[in-house]
Motif scaffolding. Structure first.
Motif, PDB file in Angstrom:
ATOM      1  N   THR A   1     -59.891  76.765  -1.271  1.00 13.89           N
ATOM      2  CA  THR A   1     -59.927  77.518   0.078  1.00 13.89           C
ATOM      3  C   THR A   1     -61.257  77.412   0.415  1.00 13.89           C
ATOM      4  O   THR A   1     -61.617  77.038   1.706  1.00 13.89           O
ATOM      5  CB  THR A   1     -59.111  78.706  -0.150  1.00 13.89           C
ATOM      6  N   ASN A   2     -62.171  77.944  -0.270  1.00 10.89           N
ATOM      7  CA  ASN A   2     -63.831  78.086  -0.022  1.00 10.89           C
ATOM      8  C   ASN A   2     -64.250  76.849   0.542  1.00 10.89           C
ATOM      9  O   ASN A   2     -64.921  76.552   1.278  1.00 10.89           O
ATOM     10  CB  ASN A   2     -64.365  78.834  -0.735  1.00 10.89           C
ATOM     11  N   ALA A   3     -63.798  75.589  -0.312  1.00  9.02           N
ATOM     12  CA  ALA A   3     -64.059  74.273  -0.089  1.00  9.02           C
ATOM     13  C   ALA A   3     -63.856  73.703   1.271  1.00  9.02           C
ATOM     14  O   ALA A   3     -64.195  72.589   1.405  1.00  9.02           O
ATOM     15  CB  ALA A   3     -64.023  73.390  -1.420  1.00  9.02           C
ATOM     16  N   LYS A   4     -62.699  74.396   1.618  1.00  9.08           N
ATOM     17  CA  LYS A   4     -62.190  73.862   2.632  1.00  9.08           C
ATOM     18  C   LYS A   4     -61.359  72.487   2.482  1.00  9.08           C
ATOM     19  O   LYS A   4     -61.385  71.355   3.302  1.00  9.08           O
ATOM     20  CB  LYS A   4     -63.140  73.867   4.043  1.00  9.08           C
ATOM     21  N   VAL A   5     -60.811  72.274   1.315  1.00  8.42           N
ATOM     22  CA  VAL A   5     -60.122  70.990   0.787  1.00  8.42           C
ATOM     23  C   VAL A   5     -58.556  71.405   0.688  1.00  8.42           C
ATOM     24  O   VAL A   5     -58.033  72.672   0.990  1.00  8.42           O
ATOM     25  CB  VAL A   5     -60.546  70.567  -0.419  1.00  8.42           C
TER      26      VAL A   5
END
Length: 268
Positions: free
Chosen positions: A25-29
């Motif tokens: 989620t934090n890596a936006k993948v």
């Protein structure tokens, strides 16, 4: 020679799944890509990724693969897809790619080094393939190495199976991976199979290559962490401890960050 560490399987499973989900989620993948070998580590890793609810792509990448490894991998993928609707699979047959590469490079008189280098080449071709699928799917490559392999004896290929985005089971001993596999209902055929990297196109096991079992190496790793020395042991224990120390020493270049030659300011 058994290790003695308390392992809370269900709690650890939940922790890793949450860690994976948060990282993605934090890596936006969108999800994860996992190479499936038919072994326990990739089965556990893909099961953990599947539990996040995010798209999880299981990739088969045979290179002259033994049939039993292929069938175990497919059994696991089939079971995982039946349990999780966010799991999909794809196969990339890398045998012709590997053969083309082999024809383009020179042979050497040192057959051992040639065989070892070509084995590592297989792992690096697979890494490249995983990153292709990760790229087109906006996903992360999930590593499948456990703690003994990644930080104990360095039993992985640099920029091969060591080339990943994140490592969900790299803080788990092999015995803990086995416990997690049972909890995750990984097929018994995989749990009971003799560990092998499958890089040489024959039936040699990890133990054949390492000279000791994972249980033995796990024991040695824990003893080394306690500050024990080889003179503290005799017989097979001493032999295993020395195997561990030797492998740990020669493979530090895999486990440590790439060294950077830092130029003094007065030379810049």
């Amino acid at each position: 020679m058994a290790a003695s560490r308390k392992f809370k399987t269900e709690t650890a499973n939940e922790y890793i799944v949450n860690w994976l989900r948060d990282y993605a989620t934090n890596a936006k993948v969108k999800g994860f890509v996992v190479g499936i070998s038919g072994g326990i580590d990739s089965a556990v890793t893909s099961s953990l990724c599947a539990q996040t609810g995010l798209p999880t792509l299981c990739v088969e990448m045979p290179i002259h693969q033994a049939e039993n490894q292929v069938s175990r991998g497919r059994e696991h993928i089939k079971q995982l897809m039946e349990r999780f609707d966010n799991v999909s699979t794809v196969e990339a047959d890398l045998t012709p790619v590997f053969e083309t590469f082999r024809k383009q490079v020179p042979e050497t008189e040192n057959q051992y080094l040639q065989d070892l280098t070509l084995a590592n080449t297989r792992a690096r071709l697979r890494m490249t393939t995983l990153y292709y699928f990760a790229g087109i799917n906006s996903a992360l490559v999930a590593g499948t190495g456990n703690k003994v392999e990644d930080f104990g004896v360095g039993f992985f290929t640099k920029y091969g199976d060591g080339g990943v985005d994140l490592s969900p089971i790299a803080d788990l001993m092999k015995s803990e991976v086995r416990e997690l596999a049972k909890f995750l209902k990984v097929p018994e055929s995989i749990i009971a199979a003799k560990p092998t990297d499958g890089l040489f196109g024959d039936d040699r096991s990890d133990e054949d290559q390492l000279g000791a079992s994972y249980d033995e190496l796990e024991w040695a790793m824990l003893e080394a962490e306690k500050g024990k020395k080889h003179d503290d042991f005799t017989g097979r224990q001493k032999e295993v401890f020395n195997i561990y120390l030797r492998l740990n020493a020669i493979n530090q270049h895999k486990m440590n960050p790439i060294p950077v030659c830092e130029i003094p300011l007065n030379l810049k």
